[in-house]
Design a protein around this motif. Structure first.
Motif, PDB file in Angstrom:
ATOM      1  N   ASN B 122      -6.886   6.124   1.238  1.00  0.00           N
ATOM      2  CA  ASN B 122      -5.638   5.928   0.492  1.00  0.00           C
ATOM      3  C   ASN B 122      -5.301   4.452   0.390  1.00  0.00           C
ATOM      4  N   GLY B 123      -5.382   3.785   1.558  1.00  0.00           N
ATOM      5  CA  GLY B 123      -5.033   2.368   1.622  1.00  0.00           C
ATOM      6  C   GLY B 123      -5.911   1.536   0.709  1.00  0.00           C
ATOM      7  N   MET B 124      -7.191   1.895   0.651  1.00  0.00           N
ATOM      8  CA  MET B 124      -8.125   1.148  -0.199  1.00  0.00           C
ATOM      9  C   MET B 124      -7.739   1.319  -1.674  1.00  0.00           C
ATOM     10  N   LEU B 125      -7.461   2.566  -2.066  1.00  0.00           N
ATOM     11  CA  LEU B 125      -7.108   2.821  -3.464  1.00  0.00           C
ATOM     12  C   LEU B 125      -5.848   2.052  -3.860  1.00  0.00           C
ATOM     13  N   VAL B 126      -4.870   2.028  -2.935  1.00  0.00           N
ATOM     14  CA  VAL B 126      -3.598   1.391  -3.283  1.00  0.00           C
ATOM     15  C   VAL B 126      -3.716  -0.128  -3.223  1.00  0.00           C
ATOM     16  N   SER B 127      -4.300  -0.641  -2.119  1.00  0.00           N
ATOM     17  CA  SER B 127      -4.233  -2.094  -1.907  1.00  0.00           C
ATOM     18  C   SER B 127      -5.357  -2.836  -2.638  1.00  0.00           C
ATOM     19  N   ARG B 128      -6.546  -2.281  -2.706  1.00  0.00           N
ATOM     20  CA  ARG B 128      -7.668  -3.021  -3.314  1.00  0.00           C
ATOM     21  C   ARG B 128      -7.791  -2.710  -4.803  1.00  0.00           C
ATOM     22  N   ILE B 129      -7.697  -1.413  -5.140  1.00  0.00           N
ATOM     23  CA  ILE B 129      -7.895  -1.037  -6.543  1.00  0.00           C
ATOM     24  C   ILE B 129      -6.580  -1.134  -7.307  1.00  0.00           C
ATOM     25  N   GLY B 130      -5.471  -1.139  -6.577  1.00  0.00           N
ATOM     26  CA  GLY B 130      -4.178  -1.310  -7.219  1.00  0.00           C
ATOM     27  C   GLY B 130      -3.668  -0.059  -7.893  1.00  0.00           C
ATOM     28  N   ALA B 136      -2.680   7.717  -6.133  1.00  0.00           N
ATOM     29  CA  ALA B 136      -3.761   7.516  -5.170  1.00  0.00           C
ATOM     30  C   ALA B 136      -3.737   8.612  -4.108  1.00  0.00           C
ATOM     31  N   THR B 137      -2.526   8.914  -3.608  1.00  0.00           N
ATOM     32  CA  THR B 137      -2.468   9.897  -2.532  1.00  0.00           C
ATOM     33  C   THR B 137      -2.478  11.330  -3.072  1.00  0.00           C
ATOM     34  N   LEU B 138      -2.143  11.471  -4.359  1.00  0.00           N
ATOM     35  CA  LEU B 138      -2.244  12.804  -4.972  1.00  0.00           C
ATOM     36  C   LEU B 138      -3.703  13.266  -4.975  1.00  0.00           C
ATOM     37  N   ILE B 139      -4.605  12.285  -5.174  1.00  0.00           N
ATOM     38  CA  ILE B 139      -6.031  12.622  -5.199  1.00  0.00           C
ATOM     39  C   ILE B 139      -6.435  13.292  -3.889  1.00  0.00           C
ATOM     40  N   ALA B 219      -0.371  -9.288   1.787  1.00  0.00           N
ATOM     41  CA  ALA B 219       0.224  -8.010   1.401  1.00  0.00           C
ATOM     42  C   ALA B 219      -0.819  -6.897   1.353  1.00  0.00           C
ATOM     43  N   LYS B 220      -1.999  -7.235   0.852  1.00  0.00           N
ATOM     44  CA  LYS B 220      -3.044  -6.205   0.713  1.00  0.00           C
ATOM     45  C   LYS B 220      -3.378  -5.571   2.059  1.00  0.00           C
ATOM     46  N   ASN B 221      -3.540  -6.428   3.071  1.00  0.00           N
ATOM     47  CA  ASN B 221      -3.907  -5.883   4.384  1.00  0.00           C
ATOM     48  C   ASN B 221      -2.766  -5.091   4.999  1.00  0.00           C
ATOM     49  N   ILE B 222      -1.534  -5.546   4.764  1.00  0.00           N
ATOM     50  CA  ILE B 222      -0.378  -4.806   5.293  1.00  0.00           C
ATOM     51  C   ILE B 222      -0.353  -3.401   4.673  1.00  0.00           C
ATOM     52  N   ILE B 223      -0.526  -3.348   3.348  1.00  0.00           N
ATOM     53  CA  ILE B 223      -0.476  -2.052   2.659  1.00  0.00           C
ATOM     54  C   ILE B 223      -1.621  -1.160   3.138  1.00  0.00           C
ATOM     55  N   PHE B 224      -2.813  -1.750   3.203  1.00  0.00           N
ATOM     56  CA  PHE B 224      -3.963  -0.992   3.708  1.00  0.00           C
ATOM     57  C   PHE B 224      -3.655  -0.430   5.095  1.00  0.00           C
TER      58      PHE B 224
END
Lengths: 324, 340
Positions: B122-130, B136-139, B219-224
């Motif tokens: 989930n974190g990867m989809l949100v933070s890296r792929i945006g 992302a979490t629905l998937i 921010a990316k790492n925090i979100i991940f």
């Protein structure tokens, strides 16, 4: 672009020819089976039973299609069956409504339709040949009758002293929940001293069954009988009864429906008293019905599943043969 | 009125009021609701049930509070609960004599590891792929149920391993064991977010990720990180769910829990717009959600109308939480100084 279209048309044509020839070549009967999905282990056992039963008979070819809980998938599958000119369609309706047009098409193509487990709405029932499945009302009645016999045998029921019964309902509004409640209520009417002190939904799940029973036990300390609309909830309730320091099966009589393996194990352990079978193993009966149809026999308008009732007297013997 | 202003301006105040109102209703209208006995060497009563049964939602709410603070959302936690329960059940095995297939700690460790991986996905989809968090979490919310079904072969696995019971059904010093798990995780999370700058970083990302980035926050790492942590919490929650009923049901385990947990976080005072978060508030929120359910059962609300009753109560509590609504009501009665 145009070339691609030609190739595509050609490809489709070849596929159609192949599929038609595959159907036409052998003398086997082709049966299309549209299942609604795999939402519970009951359904999984049901699917497997039908698949295995048809696979076991070399004179049949089964085409299986999983609708994944979507009606449009199912209607698409039924249209494919009709286009492929199968000899018979077997299907479980996801919902009651909306199958009229596609059933008309099947009728026009002279393909008999046999329903399994869940029926279509009243108005469309003339379009299908028959329905096979469980009688949920009867299951509720069987549970009630078993209880009457048991209380009599244990001389716990003098016809006057109130018997406190609580009920764990299935998913609110679902056919099995409504019918199993009705069936049990039919028997309750014959016993004036039986009283339903509490009735709440446990959504057919173990965890909710347990949570509801916990609350029941606190509100009403003299519960004598638990009637659960499925074994999953009964098994959850058994754990709640144990946590309350009572002995399930002795202090409180536990009645379940379905006949899953877990319930058999609980009956053998003396924690559940009885389970009324609601068998998903419809395969053999489906094969029988389709064979009869092929032989030109007339099928009854409603085929009941052969189902038993299991308590301490016969559960241990049946346990090793349980498939679900 | 200074004390009132101070007390009512605390974020935890209104959730506690809501909980107190629910409890007061039971005090008057549900007989024996507050009776607590000692049975089998532990406390026994509706209140204990509320604490015990809210444990899975509380755990999810801890993870979700941080996710929501970053202006994210994680609707896959219910499915991760099912995956975690499925993995632990399959590794322990349904042996009737209660002999685990693999040692309990390996089974539980693997289940948590798988859950963290799910959270990292989930974190990867949100933070890296945006990707947008809800998509992302629905998937995983949809696919996760499938994974759980595959894990358990679409069957309900029953467990007979006695030592595993403790996490969902056990008691320590008379109180549910799960309460201690929550306390430890809550205290650790509070320490890490409040005693270090991490909590501030999370809030900064939620309020304005661009500004946060310019301020030197990754921010990316925090979100991940918060999504991975949410997966971790869901994993532990799954273990408790599995232990409570000693079975894993790929179809139903944790179904709908994500919504209860989101509700708990929101009732606890954390805004879905991100920013400030309130861990203790989320715990109170989870207690409100569970108290409501237990009240429905204990009071005997017919199942046909139970959902409507829940919806109405949630509506009232939400309005109570809203500062704007309270100002409006206070203005209506001409007592503006009461408004916050």
């Amino acid at each position: 672009m145009k070339n691609w279209k030609k190739v595509l048309v050609l490809l489709v044509a070849v596929m159609v020819i192949f599929s038609v020839s595959a159907v036409a070549a052998p003398k086997q009967w082709v049966v299309g089976f549209s299942q609604i999905g795999s939402e519970s282990e009951w359904r999984t056992a049901d699917t497997k039973s039908v698949q295995d039963a048809f696979a076991g008979d070399p004179t049949f070819v089964l085409i299986y299609s999983d609708a994944q809980q979507k009606q449009e998938n199912q209607i698409k599958a039924l249209r494919t069956f009709i286009a492929r000119k199968v000899d018979c369609i077997v299907f479980t309706a996801l919902v009651e409504t909306g199958y009229g047009p596609v059933l008309q098409e099947a009728k026009k193509a002279k393909i008999p339709v046999i329903m399994i487990d869940r029926d279509v709405q009243e108005a469309d029932r003339a379009l299908r040949l028959t329905i096979m499945g469980s009688d949920f009302v009867k299951e509720g009645e069987k549970a009630g009758t078993w209880l009457a016999d048991y209380l009599k045998k244990q001389s716990m029921d003098d016809g006057k002293t109130p018997i406190d019964i609580v009920e764990l309902q299935g998913t609110t509004g679902s056919a099995p929940a409504i019918d199993r409640k009705t069936g049990f209520a039919n028997i309750m009417k014959q016993h004036a001293n039986w009283q339903l002190t509490r009735s709440q939904t446990g959504n057919f799940t173990t965890s909710e069954g347990k949570a509801v029973m916990e609350a029941f036990l606190k509100a009403d300390p003299k519960i004598q009988v638990l009637y659960a609309h499925n074994d999953g909830m009964a098994l959850g309730a058994i754990q709640a009864i144990k946590e309350a320091g009572l002995q399930p099966g002795k202090d409180i009589i536990v009645i379940g429906v379905d006949g899953v393996k877990g319930a058999f194990q609980a009956i053998v352990a003396g924690e559940q008293n009885v389970t009324v079978e609601c068998s998903p193993l419809l395969g053999p009966q489906a094969v029988q019905a389709v064979s009869d149809l092929r032989d030109g026999k007339k099928l009854p308008g409603r085929i009941w599943t052969i189902e038993g009732i299991f308590d301490a007297s016969n559960a241990a013997a049946a346990l090793p043969t349980r498939q679900y | 009125m200074a004390w009132w202003k101070y007390v009512s301006s605390r974020k935890i105040f209104w959730p506690l009021v809501a909980l107190a109102v629910l409890m007061a209703f039971n005090l008057f209208f549900t007989p024996k609701f507050f009776r607590i006995e000692v049975k089998e060497g532990h406390l026994y009563g509706n209140v204990i049930d509320i604490i015990k049964n809210s444990a899975p939602i509380m755990l999810l709410a801890i993870g979700l509070t941080l996710v929501i603070a970053t202006k994210g959302i994680d609707i896959s936690v219910g499915s991760i609960v099912a995956i975690s329960a499925g993995v632990v059940a399959m590794l322990l095995g349904g042996d009737l004599l209660g002999v685990p297939k693999y040692p309990i700690w390996i089974a539980m460790g693997t289940a948590i590891l798988v859950s963290v991986l799910a959270g990292m996905w989930n974190g990867m989809l949100v933070s890296r792929i945006g990707m947008q968090p809800i998509i992302a979490t629905l998937i995983l919310s949809v696919a996760g149920r499938g994974i759980a079904m595959v894990t358990t072969n679409a069957l309900i696995v029953w467990l007979y391993i006695k030592p595993f019971r403790i996490y969902g059904q056990g008691y320590l010093l008379g109180l549910p064991f799960s309460l201690y798990i929550i306390a430890v995780l809550l205290i650790l999370t509070a320490l890490v977010t409040r005693r270090t700058a991490l909590g501030l970083f999370i809030e900064a990302v939620g309020i304005n990720p661009t500004a946060a980035r310019f301020a030197g926050i990754n921010a990316k790492n925090i979100i991940f990180g918060v999504y991975a942590f949410s997966g971790f919490c869901a994993g532990i929650s799954g273990l408790i769910v599995c232990s409570t009923v000693m079975s894993a049901d790929g179809n139903n385990a944790g179904a709908g829990y994500e919504l209860s947990a989101i509700l708990a976080v929101v009732l606890g005072g954390t805004s879905l717009n991100g920013g400030k978060f309130y861990l203790l508030g989320s715990m109170v929120g989870a207690l409100i959600v569970q108290t409501l359910t237990t009240t429905i059962y204990a009071f005997g609300v017919p199942p046909e109308i139970a959902q409507v009753v829940i919806a109405l109560v949630v509506l009232v509590i939400s309005l109570l939480q809203s500062g704007k609504f309270r100002t409006m009501i206070a203005g209506f009665f001409g007592k503006r100084e009461l408004a916050i």
